[in-house]
Write a protein that holds these residues in place. Structure first.
Motif, PDB file in Angstrom:
ATOM      1  N   VAL A  51     -15.015  38.317   2.469  1.00  0.00           N
ATOM      2  CA  VAL A  51     -16.270  37.556   2.430  1.00  0.00           C
ATOM      3  C   VAL A  51     -16.233  36.498   3.531  1.00  0.00           C
ATOM      4  CG1 VAL A  51     -17.692  35.965   1.059  1.00  0.00           C
ATOM      5  CG2 VAL A  51     -16.603  37.945  -0.041  1.00  0.00           C
ATOM      6  N   ASP A  52     -17.291  36.424   4.329  1.00  0.00           N
ATOM      7  CA  ASP A  52     -17.359  35.478   5.444  1.00  0.00           C
ATOM      8  C   ASP A  52     -17.636  34.074   4.908  1.00  0.00           C
ATOM      9  OD1 ASP A  52     -17.724  34.056   7.756  1.00  0.00           O
ATOM     10  OD2 ASP A  52     -19.316  35.343   8.553  1.00  0.00           O
ATOM     11  N   LYS A  53     -16.660  33.167   5.081  1.00  0.00           N
ATOM     12  CA  LYS A  53     -16.825  31.811   4.544  1.00  0.00           C
ATOM     13  C   LYS A  53     -17.905  31.015   5.285  1.00  0.00           C
ATOM     14  CE  LYS A  53     -13.080  29.774   7.311  1.00  0.00           C
ATOM     15  NZ  LYS A  53     -11.746  29.108   7.248  1.00  0.00           N
ATOM     16  N   ALA A  54     -18.272  31.477   6.475  1.00  0.00           N
ATOM     17  CA  ALA A  54     -19.318  30.784   7.247  1.00  0.00           C
ATOM     18  C   ALA A  54     -20.717  31.218   6.828  1.00  0.00           C
ATOM     19  CB  ALA A  54     -19.116  31.049   8.739  1.00  0.00           C
ATOM     20  N   ASP A  55     -20.786  32.215   5.960  1.00  0.00           N
ATOM     21  CA  ASP A  55     -22.089  32.769   5.575  1.00  0.00           C
ATOM     22  C   ASP A  55     -22.268  32.684   4.060  1.00  0.00           C
ATOM     23  OD1 ASP A  55     -24.542  34.074   5.809  1.00  0.00           O
ATOM     24  OD2 ASP A  55     -23.621  36.049   5.521  1.00  0.00           O
ATOM     25  N   LEU A  56     -22.146  31.467   3.528  1.00  0.00           N
ATOM     26  CA  LEU A  56     -22.264  31.268   2.084  1.00  0.00           C
ATOM     27  C   LEU A  56     -23.463  30.377   1.773  1.00  0.00           C
ATOM     28  CD1 LEU A  56     -18.529  30.462   1.163  1.00  0.00           C
ATOM     29  CD2 LEU A  56     -19.695  32.673   0.941  1.00  0.00           C
ATOM     30  N   GLU A  57     -24.363  30.879   0.960  1.00  0.00           N
ATOM     31  CA  GLU A  57     -25.463  30.027   0.504  1.00  0.00           C
ATOM     32  C   GLU A  57     -24.961  29.049  -0.544  1.00  0.00           C
ATOM     33  OE1 GLU A  57     -29.979  30.318  -1.380  1.00  0.00           O
ATOM     34  OE2 GLU A  57     -28.793  32.146  -1.083  1.00  0.00           O
ATOM     35  N   TYR A  58     -24.134  29.552  -1.466  1.00  0.00           N
ATOM     36  CA  TYR A  58     -23.521  28.715  -2.491  1.00  0.00           C
ATOM     37  C   TYR A  58     -22.023  29.012  -2.546  1.00  0.00           C
ATOM     38  CZ  TYR A  58     -28.307  28.049  -4.171  1.00  0.00           C
ATOM     39  OH  TYR A  58     -29.644  27.753  -4.265  1.00  0.00           O
ATOM     40  N   SER A  59     -21.263  28.004  -2.896  1.00  0.00           N
ATOM     41  CA  SER A  59     -19.815  28.162  -2.986  1.00  0.00           C
ATOM     42  C   SER A  59     -19.297  27.320  -4.145  1.00  0.00           C
ATOM     43  CB  SER A  59     -19.151  27.711  -1.679  1.00  0.00           C
ATOM     44  OG  SER A  59     -19.288  26.298  -1.526  1.00  0.00           O
ATOM     45  N   VAL A  60     -17.985  27.256  -4.268  1.00  0.00           N
ATOM     46  CA  VAL A  60     -17.399  26.463  -5.342  1.00  0.00           C
ATOM     47  C   VAL A  60     -17.736  24.971  -5.177  1.00  0.00           C
ATOM     48  CG1 VAL A  60     -15.148  26.069  -4.249  1.00  0.00           C
ATOM     49  CG2 VAL A  60     -15.296  26.199  -6.745  1.00  0.00           C
ATOM     50  N   TYR A  61     -18.013  24.543  -3.947  1.00  0.00           N
ATOM     51  CA  TYR A  61     -18.416  23.145  -3.727  1.00  0.00           C
ATOM     52  C   TYR A  61     -19.710  22.831  -4.476  1.00  0.00           C
ATOM     53  CZ  TYR A  61     -20.902  19.305  -1.482  1.00  0.00           C
ATOM     54  OH  TYR A  61     -21.644  18.171  -1.263  1.00  0.00           O
ATOM     55  N   GLU A  62     -20.740  23.669  -4.286  1.00  0.00           N
ATOM     56  CA  GLU A  62     -22.007  23.433  -4.978  1.00  0.00           C
ATOM     57  C   GLU A  62     -21.840  23.543  -6.492  1.00  0.00           C
ATOM     58  OE1 GLU A  62     -23.099  24.199  -0.850  1.00  0.00           O
ATOM     59  OE2 GLU A  62     -21.849  25.364  -2.222  1.00  0.00           O
ATOM     60  N   LEU A  63     -20.959  24.434  -6.923  1.00  0.00           N
ATOM     61  CA  LEU A  63     -20.720  24.578  -8.360  1.00  0.00           C
ATOM     62  C   LEU A  63     -20.118  23.309  -8.953  1.00  0.00           C
ATOM     63  CD1 LEU A  63     -20.642  26.433 -10.884  1.00  0.00           C
ATOM     64  CD2 LEU A  63     -18.304  27.030 -10.195  1.00  0.00           C
ATOM     65  N   LEU A  64     -19.075  22.791  -8.315  1.00  0.00           N
ATOM     66  CA  LEU A  64     -18.390  21.608  -8.849  1.00  0.00           C
ATOM     67  C   LEU A  64     -19.261  20.359  -8.810  1.00  0.00           C
ATOM     68  CD1 LEU A  64     -14.782  22.015  -7.358  1.00  0.00           C
ATOM     69  CD2 LEU A  64     -15.525  22.435  -9.711  1.00  0.00           C
ATOM     70  N   THR A  65     -20.170  20.309  -7.851  1.00  0.00           N
ATOM     71  CA  THR A  65     -21.025  19.120  -7.720  1.00  0.00           C
ATOM     72  C   THR A  65     -22.378  19.300  -8.393  1.00  0.00           C
ATOM     73  OG1 THR A  65     -21.710  19.900  -5.516  1.00  0.00           O
ATOM     74  CG2 THR A  65     -19.897  18.302  -5.617  1.00  0.00           C
ATOM     75  N   GLY A  66     -22.533  20.383  -9.149  1.00  0.00           N
ATOM     76  CA  GLY A  66     -23.729  20.568  -9.962  1.00  0.00           C
ATOM     77  C   GLY A  66     -24.965  21.009  -9.217  1.00  0.00           C
ATOM     78  N   GLN A  67     -24.789  21.599  -8.012  1.00  0.00           N
ATOM     79  CA  GLN A  67     -25.945  22.016  -7.215  1.00  0.00           C
ATOM     80  C   GLN A  67     -26.309  23.488  -7.404  1.00  0.00           C
ATOM     81  OE1 GLN A  67     -25.748  20.495  -3.062  1.00  0.00           O
ATOM     82  NE2 GLN A  67     -23.878  19.469  -3.733  1.00  0.00           N
TER      83      GLN A  67
END
Length: 264
Positions: A51-67
């Motif tokens: 999976v291309d990390k540069a092509d993520l609409e959502y990631s674990v960052y958005e999950l942890l910060t409630g986005q």
């Protein structure tokens, strides 16, 4: 209900990400439903899963910060056979943002609550440091697999990690325990390897996996192709070792479940 395993070691370069990807793929080949969580801002488990990390609409960052929700962030890995919660450098910002959030240590555990029934195993690739991300991984986990090289300094780091796990267990996650110790980059011709292995067997007994992961070129090459070793070269010693580890893990868990049922 999924068993949640954190792959953790405060020392870098010991094979955490290699273990996370290849254990996930090996468990998936046994028809277990597996979720791999990349909790490292480097995003190596994401790239190594194709999976291309540069092509993520959502990631674990958005999950942890409630986005976003976990479902929004989930990605399929195709041939690898497991689901992925990806990460990239955005996750670095979560370190600071989590400090001001409620239940900051439990954010990942809370996010996983609704999906644990859907998986047999959830594997968390923790970053190589003790920070808020690693704490989230350890609080979310049932147990910890510790990959380590058989060298002198690894023993010092292991002692510190065991104390960290014990502290997390005393304060934030009372059920947390060590699942097992995994010897990686193993070279049986090296006398230090033999000495360290003997010490590990003495102090950790049945927590030390019988399976060892050898130094293997195919294991090192596979991530650049976005594949687990199992798909890159199934006949390689590295791929065979992780299949053996998956089998040992499943057998141990089955035995523990039977013993718990008998005790009740």
């Amino acid at each position: 209900m999924a068993k949640v395993l954190a792959i953790a070691n405060q020392k870098g370069g010991v094979g955490k990400t290699t273990t996370s990807i290849n254990l996930a793929a090996s468990l998936a080949t046994t028809r277990r439903k597996v979720l791999l969580i990349d909790l490292d801002p480097q995003g190596n488990a994401t790239m190594g899963s194709g999976v291309d990390k540069a092509d993520l609409e959502y990631s674990v960052y958005e999950l942890l910060t409630g986005q976003c929700t976990l479902q929004q962030a989930l990605r399929k890995t195709g041939k690898a056979g497991f689901d992925l919660l990806p990460a990239n450098s955005d996750l670095t910002a979560a370190e600071v943002e989590l400090l001001d959030m409620t239940r900051r240590e439990q954010r990942l555990r809370d996010a996983l609550a609704d999906v644990r029934e859907r998986y047999d195993y959830i594997i968390i690739d923790c970053p190589p440091s003790l920070n808020m991300l690693t704490v989230n991984g350890l609080v979310a986990a049932d147990s910890v697999i510790i990959p380590m090289q058989c060298e002198y300094y690894a023993l010092e780091g292991l002692s510190a990690l065991v104390k960290t796990i014990q502290r997390i267990g005393q304060t934030l996650n009372p059920s947390l325990q060590i699942e097992g110790l995994l010897r990686t980059m193993y070279d049986p011709r090296n006398s230090l390897t033999q000495d360290v292995s003997a010490q590990l067997a003495e102090h950790f007994a049945d927590k030390l996996y019988k399976t060892v992961i050898p130094r293997n070129v195919r294991l090192a090459e596979a991530p650049s192709h976005g594949l687990p070793a199992l798909l890159y070269d199934r006949q390689s010693r590295g791929a065979e070792a992780y299949l053996a580890l998956a089998g040992e893990l499943v057998r141990r868990n089955r035995l523990a479940a039977r013993q718990a049922a008998t005790a009740n």
